[in-house]
Design an enzyme around this catalytic site. Structure first.
Site, PDB file in Angstrom:
ATOM      1  N   GLU A  53      37.708   9.531 -27.482  1.00  0.00           N
ATOM      2  CA  GLU A  53      36.932  10.054 -28.558  1.00  0.00           C
ATOM      3  C   GLU A  53      35.518   9.776 -27.831  1.00  0.00           C
ATOM      4  OE1 GLU A  53      37.714  11.299 -31.083  1.00  0.00           O
ATOM      5  OE2 GLU A  53      40.081  10.629 -30.651  1.00  0.00           O
ATOM      6  N   LEU A 292      21.507  20.151 -31.626  1.00  0.00           N
ATOM      7  CA  LEU A 292      22.121  21.182 -30.908  1.00  0.00           C
ATOM      8  C   LEU A 292      22.762  20.628 -29.821  1.00  0.00           C
ATOM      9  CD1 LEU A 292      22.171  23.948 -31.425  1.00  0.00           C
ATOM     10  CD2 LEU A 292      20.699  24.322 -29.831  1.00  0.00           C
ATOM     11  N   ARG A 293      23.771  20.685 -30.391  1.00  0.00           N
ATOM     12  CA  ARG A 293      25.522  20.259 -29.697  1.00  0.00           C
ATOM     13  C   ARG A 293      26.096  21.188 -28.455  1.00  0.00           C
ATOM     14  NH1 ARG A 293      28.640  17.794 -27.257  1.00  0.00           N
ATOM     15  NH2 ARG A 293      30.494  16.395 -28.382  1.00  0.00           N
TER      16      ARG A 293
HETATM   17  O1  GFB Z   1      28.450  10.806 -29.943  1.00  0.00           O
HETATM   18  P1  GFB Z   1      29.722  12.127 -30.261  1.00  0.00           P
HETATM   19  O2  GFB Z   1      30.930  11.729 -30.010  1.00  0.00           O
HETATM   20  O3  GFB Z   1      29.510  13.435 -30.953  1.00  0.00           O
HETATM   21  O4  GFB Z   1      29.880  13.260 -28.716  1.00  0.00           O
HETATM   22  P2  GFB Z   1      30.334  14.488 -30.917  1.00  0.00           P
HETATM   23  C1  GFB Z   1      28.351  13.668 -27.898  1.00  0.00           C
HETATM   24  C2  GFB Z   1      28.201  12.885 -26.912  1.00  0.00           C
HETATM   25  O5  GFB Z   1      27.463  13.601 -25.648  1.00  0.00           O
HETATM   26  C3  GFB Z   1      27.099  11.396 -27.426  1.00  0.00           C
HETATM   27  C4  GFB Z   1      26.143  13.450 -25.519  1.00  0.00           C
HETATM   28  O6  GFB Z   1      27.518  10.477 -27.731  1.00  0.00           O
HETATM   29  C5  GFB Z   1      26.080  11.822 -26.468  1.00  0.00           C
HETATM   30  O7  GFB Z   1      26.602  11.240 -25.408  1.00  0.00           O
HETATM   31  N1  GFB Z   1      25.412  14.350 -26.992  1.00  0.00           N
HETATM   32  C6  GFB Z   1      25.348  15.257 -27.285  1.00  0.00           C
HETATM   33  C7  GFB Z   1      24.230  13.689 -26.837  1.00  0.00           C
HETATM   34  N2  GFB Z   1      24.525  15.246 -27.981  1.00  0.00           N
HETATM   35  C8  GFB Z   1      23.336  14.901 -27.815  1.00  0.00           C
HETATM   36  C9  GFB Z   1      22.018  14.978 -27.971  1.00  0.00           C
HETATM   37  O8  GFB Z   1      21.487  15.345 -28.109  1.00  0.00           O
HETATM   38  N3  GFB Z   1      20.817  13.682 -27.514  1.00  0.00           N
HETATM   39  C10 GFB Z   1      21.891  13.386 -26.236  1.00  0.00           C
HETATM   40  N4  GFB Z   1      20.908  12.535 -24.978  1.00  0.00           N
HETATM   41  N5  GFB Z   1      23.216  13.057 -25.814  1.00  0.00           N
HETATM   42  C11 GFB Z   1      33.045  15.202 -30.260  1.00  0.00           C
HETATM   43  C12 GFB Z   1      33.218  14.634 -29.175  1.00  0.00           C
HETATM   44  O9  GFB Z   1      31.459  14.993 -30.138  1.00  0.00           O
HETATM   45  O10 GFB Z   1      33.196  15.931 -30.790  1.00  0.00           O
HETATM   46  C13 GFB Z   1      34.919  14.222 -29.097  1.00  0.00           C
HETATM   47  O11 GFB Z   1      33.246  13.329 -28.716  1.00  0.00           O
HETATM   48  C14 GFB Z   1      35.471  15.800 -29.623  1.00  0.00           C
HETATM   49  O12 GFB Z   1      35.381  14.556 -27.683  1.00  0.00           O
HETATM   50  C15 GFB Z   1      34.715  15.911 -30.972  1.00  0.00           C
HETATM   51  O13 GFB Z   1      35.193  16.369 -28.931  1.00  0.00           O
HETATM   52  C16 GFB Z   1      35.305  17.347 -31.810  1.00  0.00           C
HETATM   53  O14 GFB Z   1      30.923  14.448 -32.611  1.00  0.00           O
HETATM   54  O15 GFB Z   1      29.397  15.948 -30.996  1.00  0.00           O
END
Ligand code: GFB
Length: 431
Positions: A53, A292-293
């Site tokens: 996660e 923007l992911r």
């Molecule tokens: O936070 P997070 O769980 O969001 O995971 P989701 C994304 C990670 O990617 C963040 C980096 O904690 C950051 O380390 N990251 C993403 C970013 N967007 C940015 C940004 O704009 N700036 C920076 N500095 N870092 C989840 C996944 O992602 O989605 C799970 O963690 C699963 O594994 C789920 O795939 C569906 O919710 O976007």
């Protein structure tokens, strides 16, 4: 009675000077336990989340567990031990050691403490004298799934469905992953099948259960007690980012985006409990922020992810509508994709936060992510990525600051979605 074992000085009240003269039993970090009579043993709740996660779902699990601790507090002196951060799938900067990171690196622990008593894992070791946990409760679903197709709340001790993540060693204790602390161990382990809200664990922990330190693993298995309700927002408001990260974000806002709290009407109170904003009271800085992911979202071709060209088109529409010239882009995209996005937006001023070496070294990938979120939270208009918890946490931050929901609950329409794709559900803040 143990008084003020966790609370902050400003929130403690001692009746007499004599109380203060009693023994100080121990000191851990900024917390003091003042002994004023026979002590009720303090009990510790530890938790962990499935390894795969991400950061922002973990923040959500904290909220569920924090509300459980709030419930437990009614029946004893419980404290939540904050699980050190590290080894997250998305935190990839190779030059950094990203393990055993205390919560204070990312969050304002004093603010967390204003909701429920929390301590860092290192403080737990100091207080108890060793990294030993009495009992692991490993949460899992029911092997048989829902019975008769009906969802009902239940919890039962069951055999482990998967091979246990902890193994018994020659010394008769359980070893496994304890956030990168090799000396840590647990004395007992069992699996619990659970289907329900966080509070379902309260009777298990309170009745006929003598373990002083309990480690709930796979904390994401339990749901919010009151999703979107007052308790949800109260604990969410307590999750303030660490001041050093907010300061870095504020400096970027001021120097690049002409954004300050006074002008934007986003001045915060020192204590989150005193902050209650009317929706629409915050104006935000004169810029649009986009989250923007990319990375795994784009690789897995998720339908919510737009092409870069399509993302730029959607940004341009909003810039025109709100008469803005500046765009702040928070993204996990590689450099070449950011450059491509810039080309599509060449008539506008496009900014992204690139951390200096010192910031990255001190605050790691998680700290940089928070700085990005903080800058997004202060924009006049925000557009995020569908189903990303990173974007969801920005929505919440903006509600706390007092933005109008229509300037917040927006998302990109993905590459295979219609132009008028469904927008995020609005969760209005309640106090
Ligand atoms: O936070 P997070 O769980 O969001 O995971 P989701 C994304 C990670 O990617 C963040 C980096 O904690 C950051 O380390 N990251 C993403 C970013 N967007 C940015 C940004 O704009 N700036 C920076 N500095 N870092 C989840 C996944 O992602 O989605 C799970 O963690 C699963 O594994 C789920 O795939 C569906 O919710 O976007």
């Amino acid at each position: 009675l143990v008084l003020c074992s966790h609370c902050l000085k400003t929130e403690c009240s001692l009746d007499t000077e004599a109380d203060l003269s009693d023994d100080i039993v121990f000191q851990s970090g900024s917390h003091q336990t003042l002994k004023v009579g026979p002590a009720i043993p303090r009990r510790y709740l530890l938790y962990h989340v499935n390894h795969g996660e991400g950061f922002n779902l973990r923040r959500d699990v904290y909220m569920r567990i924090a509300n459980l601790v709030q419930r437990l507090q009614q029946d004893g002196d419980w404290v939540l031990v904050l699980p050190p951060w590290g080894r997250l799938y998305h935190w990839r900067t190779r030059s950094l050691e990203q393990i055993r990171i205390p919560w204070a690196t990312f969050f304002d622990v004093e603010s967390l403490n204003r909701y429920i008593p929390v301590i860092e894992f290192e403080d737990f070791i100091k207080e108890t004298g060793q990294a030993a946990i009495d009992q692991i409760l490993y949460l899992q679903a029911y092997k048989e799934g829902w019975t008769n197709g009906k969802w009902e709340e239940k919890i039962d001790e069951r055999e482990c469905i998967e091979p246990p993540a902890y193994r018994l060693d020659e010394a008769g204790v359980f070893r496994g992953w304890f956030w990168g602390y090799p000396d840590a161990y647990a004395k007992a382990f069992k699996c619990l099948s659970v289907q329900g809200m966080a509070r379902i664990l309260a009777p298990v922990l309170l009745n006929n259960f003598t373990a002083r330190s309990v480690f709930v693993d796979r904390g994401e298995e339990i749901l919010h007690d009151y999703y979107g309700q007052v308790q949800y927002w109260t604990v969410r408001r307590s999750m303030r980012f660490a001041k050093h990260l907010r300061d870095i974000g504020d400096e970027f806002r001021e120097s690049k985006l002409e954004s300050t709290d006074e002008k934007d009407k986003t001045v915060m109170t020192d204590n989150w409990r005193d902050m209650e904003r009317k929706p629409g009271s915050a104006i935000g800085g004169p810029y649009l922020a986009a989250h923007l992911r990319r990375e795994d979202f784009a690789r897995n071709n998720r339908k919510e992810v737009p092409t870069l060209e399509r993302a730029a088109d959607q940004i341009k529409v909003a810039l025109k509508k709100y008469k803005l010239e500046k765009v702040f882009v928070a993204t996990d995209a590689p450099k070449h994709e950011i450059e491509e996005l810039r080309r599509h937006l060449q008539d506008y001023q496009v900014y992204n936060y690139v951390p200096p070496k010192g910031v990255l070294e001190n605050f790691k990938d998680g700290g940089v992510a928070i700085i990005d979120q903080w800058i997004c939270a202060h924009a006049r208009y925000f557009i995020g990525t569908g189903v990303s918890t990173f974007s969801f946490r920005i929505h919440e931050e903006r509600q706390i600051l007092g933005f109008d929901t229509k300037m917040t609950y927006n998302r990109f329409c993905g590459h295979s979605e219609p132009e008028d794709c469904e927008q995020p559900s609005v969760w209005k803040i309640v106090y």
